[in-house]
Design an enzyme around this catalytic site. Structure first.
Site, PDB file in Angstrom:
ATOM      1  N   HIS A  72       0.861  -1.181   0.000  1.00 22.66           N
ATOM      2  CA  HIS A  72       0.000   0.000   0.000  1.00 22.66           C
ATOM      3  C   HIS A  72       0.897   1.230   0.000  1.00 22.66           C
ATOM      4  O   HIS A  72       1.743   1.361   0.879  1.00 22.66           O
ATOM      5  CB  HIS A  72      -0.885   0.020   1.251  1.00 22.66           C
ATOM      6  CG  HIS A  72      -2.134  -0.794   1.093  1.00 22.66           C
ATOM      7  ND1 HIS A  72      -3.137  -0.814   2.030  1.00 22.66           N
ATOM      8  CD2 HIS A  72      -2.541  -1.597   0.085  1.00 22.66           C
ATOM      9  CE1 HIS A  72      -4.110  -1.610   1.611  1.00 22.66           C
ATOM     10  NE2 HIS A  72      -3.771  -2.106   0.452  1.00 22.66           N
ATOM     11  N   TYR A 200      -9.082   5.268   7.568  1.00 22.91           N
ATOM     12  CA  TYR A 200      -9.143   5.617   8.993  1.00 22.91           C
ATOM     13  C   TYR A 200     -10.173   6.737   9.107  1.00 22.91           C
ATOM     14  O   TYR A 200      -9.977   7.816   8.537  1.00 22.91           O
ATOM     15  CB  TYR A 200      -7.791   6.131   9.491  1.00 22.91           C
ATOM     16  CG  TYR A 200      -6.729   5.070   9.652  1.00 22.91           C
ATOM     17  CD1 TYR A 200      -6.535   4.446  10.878  1.00 22.91           C
ATOM     18  CD2 TYR A 200      -5.909   4.699   8.592  1.00 22.91           C
ATOM     19  CE1 TYR A 200      -5.551   3.472  11.042  1.00 22.91           C
ATOM     20  CE2 TYR A 200      -4.921   3.730   8.743  1.00 22.91           C
ATOM     21  CZ  TYR A 200      -4.751   3.113   9.973  1.00 22.91           C
ATOM     22  OH  TYR A 200      -3.778   2.165  10.136  1.00 22.91           O
ATOM     23  N   PRO A 292      -3.813   0.290  18.661  1.00 24.94           N
ATOM     24  CA  PRO A 292      -3.551  -0.170  17.287  1.00 24.94           C
ATOM     25  C   PRO A 292      -3.696   0.900  16.204  1.00 24.94           C
ATOM     26  O   PRO A 292      -3.431   0.614  15.030  1.00 24.94           O
ATOM     27  CB  PRO A 292      -4.581  -1.291  17.090  1.00 24.94           C
ATOM     28  CG  PRO A 292      -5.622  -1.068  18.115  1.00 24.94           C
ATOM     29  CD  PRO A 292      -4.998  -0.341  19.249  1.00 24.94           C
ATOM     30  N   LYS A 296       1.334  -0.176  14.837  1.00 31.53           N
ATOM     31  CA  LYS A 296       2.740  -0.235  15.247  1.00 31.53           C
ATOM     32  C   LYS A 296       3.109  -1.417  16.139  1.00 31.53           C
ATOM     33  O   LYS A 296       4.299  -1.688  16.346  1.00 31.53           O
ATOM     34  CB  LYS A 296       3.119   1.068  15.992  1.00 31.53           C
ATOM     35  CG  LYS A 296       3.237   2.266  15.092  1.00 31.53           C
ATOM     36  CD  LYS A 296       4.554   2.260  14.340  1.00 31.53           C
ATOM     37  CE  LYS A 296       4.545   3.079  13.085  1.00 31.53           C
ATOM     38  NZ  LYS A 296       4.218   2.349  11.858  1.00 31.53           N
ATOM     39  N   TYR A 384       4.232   6.379   9.803  1.00 28.97           N
ATOM     40  CA  TYR A 384       3.398   5.226   9.468  1.00 28.97           C
ATOM     41  C   TYR A 384       4.218   4.127   8.793  1.00 28.97           C
ATOM     42  O   TYR A 384       4.061   2.937   9.117  1.00 28.97           O
ATOM     43  CB  TYR A 384       2.220   5.649   8.568  1.00 28.97           C
ATOM     44  CG  TYR A 384       1.130   4.603   8.513  1.00 28.97           C
ATOM     45  CD1 TYR A 384       0.061   4.634   9.411  1.00 28.97           C
ATOM     46  CD2 TYR A 384       1.173   3.557   7.591  1.00 28.97           C
ATOM     47  CE1 TYR A 384      -0.931   3.656   9.383  1.00 28.97           C
ATOM     48  CE2 TYR A 384       0.189   2.578   7.552  1.00 28.97           C
ATOM     49  CZ  TYR A 384      -0.863   2.635   8.450  1.00 28.97           C
ATOM     50  OH  TYR A 384      -1.838   1.673   8.427  1.00 28.97           O
TER      51      TYR A 384
HETATM   52  P1  RFL Z   1       2.175 -12.135  21.404  1.00 30.96           P
HETATM   53  O1  RFL Z   1       1.649 -12.191  20.017  1.00 30.96           O
HETATM   54  O2  RFL Z   1       1.248 -11.787  22.502  1.00 30.96           O
HETATM   55  O3  RFL Z   1       2.839 -13.546  21.709  1.00 30.96           O
HETATM   56  C1  RFL Z   1       3.270 -13.894  23.013  1.00 30.96           C
HETATM   57  C2  RFL Z   1       3.214 -15.397  23.130  1.00 30.96           C
HETATM   58  O4  RFL Z   1       3.680 -15.800  24.429  1.00 30.96           O
HETATM   59  C3  RFL Z   1       2.822 -16.801  24.968  1.00 30.96           C
HETATM   60  N1  RFL Z   1       2.928 -16.753  26.432  1.00 30.96           N
HETATM   61  C4  RFL Z   1       3.681 -17.625  27.139  1.00 30.96           C
HETATM   62  N2  RFL Z   1       4.435 -18.654  26.757  1.00 30.96           N
HETATM   63  C5  RFL Z   1       5.084 -19.354  27.735  1.00 30.96           C
HETATM   64  N3  RFL Z   1       4.977 -19.042  29.052  1.00 30.96           N
HETATM   65  C6  RFL Z   1       4.224 -18.013  29.471  1.00 30.96           C
HETATM   66  N4  RFL Z   1       4.131 -17.716  30.768  1.00 30.96           N
HETATM   67  C7  RFL Z   1       3.544 -17.246  28.508  1.00 30.96           C
HETATM   68  N5  RFL Z   1       2.717 -16.167  28.559  1.00 30.96           N
HETATM   69  C8  RFL Z   1       2.365 -15.882  27.299  1.00 30.96           C
HETATM   70  C9  RFL Z   1       1.443 -16.436  24.427  1.00 30.96           C
HETATM   71  O5  RFL Z   1       0.564 -17.551  24.407  1.00 30.96           O
HETATM   72  C10 RFL Z   1       1.790 -15.934  23.020  1.00 30.96           C
HETATM   73  O6  RFL Z   1       1.737 -16.962  22.060  1.00 30.96           O
HETATM   74  O7  RFL Z   1       3.417 -11.110  21.503  1.00 30.96           O
HETATM   75  P2  RFL Z   1       4.553 -10.769  20.427  1.00 30.96           P
HETATM   76  O8  RFL Z   1       5.138 -12.038  19.858  1.00 30.96           O
HETATM   77  O9  RFL Z   1       5.459  -9.794  21.078  1.00 30.96           O
HETATM   78  O10 RFL Z   1       3.793 -10.061  19.216  1.00 30.96           O
HETATM   79  C11 RFL Z   1       3.169  -8.804  19.393  1.00 30.96           C
HETATM   80  C12 RFL Z   1       1.961  -8.677  18.457  1.00 30.96           C
HETATM   81  O11 RFL Z   1       1.129  -9.808  18.647  1.00 30.96           O
HETATM   82  C13 RFL Z   1       1.176  -7.372  18.707  1.00 30.96           C
HETATM   83  O12 RFL Z   1       2.050  -6.298  18.974  1.00 30.96           O
HETATM   84  C14 RFL Z   1       0.299  -6.965  17.483  1.00 30.96           C
HETATM   85  O13 RFL Z   1      -0.654  -7.935  17.225  1.00 30.96           O
HETATM   86  C15 RFL Z   1      -0.378  -5.625  17.724  1.00 30.96           C
HETATM   87  N6  RFL Z   1      -1.309  -5.240  16.647  1.00 30.96           N
HETATM   88  C16 RFL Z   1      -0.835  -4.679  15.469  1.00 30.96           C
HETATM   89  N7  RFL Z   1       0.487  -4.514  15.273  1.00 30.96           N
HETATM   90  C17 RFL Z   1       0.959  -4.016  14.077  1.00 30.96           C
HETATM   91  O14 RFL Z   1       2.194  -3.856  13.940  1.00 30.96           O
HETATM   92  N8  RFL Z   1       0.108  -3.675  13.032  1.00 30.96           N
HETATM   93  C18 RFL Z   1      -1.233  -3.823  13.154  1.00 30.96           C
HETATM   94  O15 RFL Z   1      -1.946  -3.580  12.167  1.00 30.96           O
HETATM   95  C19 RFL Z   1      -1.763  -4.311  14.415  1.00 30.96           C
HETATM   96  N9  RFL Z   1      -3.083  -4.477  14.586  1.00 30.96           N
HETATM   97  C20 RFL Z   1      -2.680  -5.423  16.821  1.00 30.96           C
HETATM   98  C21 RFL Z   1      -3.555  -5.015  15.757  1.00 30.96           C
HETATM   99  C22 RFL Z   1      -3.205  -5.981  17.993  1.00 30.96           C
HETATM  100  C23 RFL Z   1      -4.574  -6.144  18.123  1.00 30.96           C
HETATM  101  N10 RFL Z   1      -5.039  -6.764  19.329  1.00 30.96           N
HETATM  102  C24 RFL Z   1      -6.029  -7.735  19.388  1.00 30.96           C
HETATM  103  C25 RFL Z   1      -4.320  -6.523  20.561  1.00 30.96           C
HETATM  104  C26 RFL Z   1      -4.913  -5.147  15.884  1.00 30.96           C
HETATM  105  C27 RFL Z   1      -5.446  -5.699  17.078  1.00 30.96           C
HETATM  106  C28 RFL Z   1      -6.935  -5.784  17.168  1.00 30.96           C
HETATM  107  C1  PHB Z   2      -5.659  -4.540  10.751  1.00 33.20           C
HETATM  108  O1  PHB Z   2      -5.791  -4.771   9.549  1.00 33.20           O
HETATM  109  O2  PHB Z   2      -5.948  -5.391  11.617  1.00 33.20           O
HETATM  110  C2  PHB Z   2      -5.184  -3.207  11.192  1.00 33.20           C
HETATM  111  C3  PHB Z   2      -4.720  -2.307  10.237  1.00 33.20           C
HETATM  112  C4  PHB Z   2      -4.295  -1.046  10.631  1.00 33.20           C
HETATM  113  C5  PHB Z   2      -4.334  -0.704  11.971  1.00 33.20           C
HETATM  114  C6  PHB Z   2      -4.781  -1.607  12.927  1.00 33.20           C
HETATM  115  C7  PHB Z   2      -5.208  -2.874  12.535  1.00 33.20           C
HETATM  116  O3  PHB Z   2      -3.939   0.545  12.333  1.00 33.20           O
END
Ligand code: RFL
Ligand code: PHB
Length: 389
Positions: A72, A200, A292, A296, A384
């Site tokens: 994008h 957005y 989110p 980032k 971004y």
């Molecule tokens: P995770 O993905 O939480 O993985 C951590 C893992 O550790 C396990 N765990 C354990 N394992 C062993 N012993 C324990 N005591 C443990 N406790 C926990 C868990 O089961 C899990 O498998 O962290 P990690 O790897 O640092 O990754 C981070 C990302 O998941 C997170 O930052 C992103 O998903 C955030 N996020 C977004 N980030 C972006 O860069 N771009 C996006 O568009 C974006 N959209 C989002 C998002 C997060 C969202 N939610 C639901 C919080 C959109 C949403 C809705």
């Molecule tokens: C997503 O596609 O899940 C998404 C994209 C952009 C954002 C947050 C989440 O800023």
């Protein structure tokens, strides 16, 4: 059992670090609390910075991503019925990449499996010991039996609710937090995206985001109350509310359908300092959370992995601890800037329950400034697509 780097958490941070180190002949064991299927059922990030993509390439796991992802080069910002576009390419020469966290985590699991990498699932009672010495070890229970792993280093990649951060004593650890008075209700649906780029949207009824995973898989979010539960929202109500919050042209062309996932994420800004204690290093959500809005979260996890990976390589290949000694300082310098962008973009586009008439006017003026000012658009685009590592 013995390994060089014991990695707690088999999410994207832990798997990426494990795979990168494996390619350089450094042995790791990954401990994951859940199952592979459970980790892959979490629908999260969708937008990757180029820095993340480069790490996936360095890890040798980019083949499917290079084939199936798409770039994008801009995004749409809408406010009530008006909209404008910010070009990333024009302002930064760079794009972002649309590829879901679920897919890249699957690619990483497949690569670890193909290389016979050790990932232990369903671990319980993980305890990290002696990280202030040269001989740390981790104990845990699996299938009712206690196990012990001796290692050189521990990487805490276990997300916000993990144990790694809690291992750092309160006398050393400092936490900074802001909890927002709303959440995001998200749905995934097998429908074509409403627009070729993300929208957005700030509206009088609250924020909305139109995103996607591919040509027939859309991801939509609406700002919701913290007291809402996904069960309070039928698909029909969700679509109706989304339509009211996006420009009318988009609302008219929106293709709706049954949701295949529906969940609510609370919004939080959080940073813990330092990110290193002795031989324990925190990475990704274990150390910091962003709302989110700026896309980032996963991307800040990637920059942590970049700094830690290079620090560990320097340690093992050159016997030089400079990289790991400066890990916390380098990672935090970039994280605070991503925190600032995510916080300010959240403020720019959301309706807070206690906003005054004056606050609303300020928000509209902020959006109008971004619409009319090239320099402001350039700053937005630079943040971004991701600040340099
Ligand atoms: P995770 O993905 O939480 O993985 C951590 C893992 O550790 C396990 N765990 C354990 N394992 C062993 N012993 C324990 N005591 C443990 N406790 C926990 C868990 O089961 C899990 O498998 O962290 P990690 O790897 O640092 O990754 C981070 C990302 O998941 C997170 O930052 C992103 O998903 C955030 N996020 C977004 N980030 C972006 O860069 N771009 C996006 O568009 C974006 N959209 C989002 C998002 C997060 C969202 N939610 C639901 C919080 C959109 C949403 C809705
Ligand atoms: C997503 O596609 O899940 C998404 C994209 C952009 C954002 C947050 C989440 O800023």
């Amino acid at each position: 059992m013995r390994t060089q780097v014991c990695i707690i958490g088999g999410g994207p941070s832990g798997l990426l670090l494990s795979q990168l180190l494996h390619r350089k002949g450094i042995d790791t064991v990954v401990l994951e609390r859940k199952t592979r299927d459970y980790v892959l059922s979490r629908i999260r990030a969708g937008i990757l910075e180029v820095g993340f993509v480069d790490l996936m390439r360095a890890a040798g796991v980019s083949e499917r991503m290079d084939r199936e992802s798409f770039a994008h080069d801009g995004t749409v910002i809408a406010c009530n019925d008006e909209q404008f576009r910010i070009s990333f390419r024009e302002h930064t020469g760079t794009d972002v990449v649309v590829y879901g966290q679920t897919e890249l985590t699957r690619d990483l699991y497949d690569a670890r499996e193909a290389a016979d990498g050790k990932v232990i699932f369903n671990v319980e009672n993980v305890v990290i010991n002696e990280v202030e010495t040269d001989a740390p070890y981790v104990t845990f229970d699996v299938h009712g039996k206690q196990e012990r792993i001796d290692c050189d280093f521990v990487a805490g990649c276990d997300g916000f609710h993990g144990v790694s951060r809690q291992t750092i004593p309160l006398s050393v650890r400092r936490e900074y937090e802001k909890v927002y008075p709303f959440g995001w209700l998200g749905i995934l649906s097998e429908t074509p995206p409403v627009h070729e780029e993300l929208i957005y949207s700030c509206s009088d009824r609250g924020f909305a985001l139109c995103s996607m995973r591919n040509a027939n898989l859309s991801r939509y979010y609406i700002q919701c109350s913290l007291s809402d539960s996904p069960d309070d929202w039928s698909d029909e109500n969700f679509w109706e509310e989304l339509k009211r919050r996006i420009p009318s042209a988009a609302a008219e062309s929106l293709v709706t359908g049954p949701s295949i996932e529906k969940s609510i994420a609370p919004l939080r800004s959080f940073v813990t300092e330092p990110m290193r204690w002795g031989r324990l290093f925190l990475c990704g959500d274990a150390a910091h959370i962003v709302p989110p809005t700026g896309a980032k979260g996963l991307n800040t996890a990637a920059s942590d992995i970049h700094y830690l990976y290079h620090g560990l390589l320097q340690f093992y290949e050159e016997k030089d601890s400079e990289g790991i000694d400066r890990y916390s300082e380098k990672a935090l310098a970039r994280i605070w800037k991503a925190e600032r962008f995510s916080w300010s973009t959240t403020n720019l586009l959301h309706r807070y329950p206690d906003m005054s008439e004056f606050d609303l006017k300020m928000q509209l003026a902020d959006i109008a400034f971004l619409r009319d000012n090239e320099a402001a658009q350039k700053v937005f685009a630079q943040n971004y697509v991701g600040l340099p590592y």
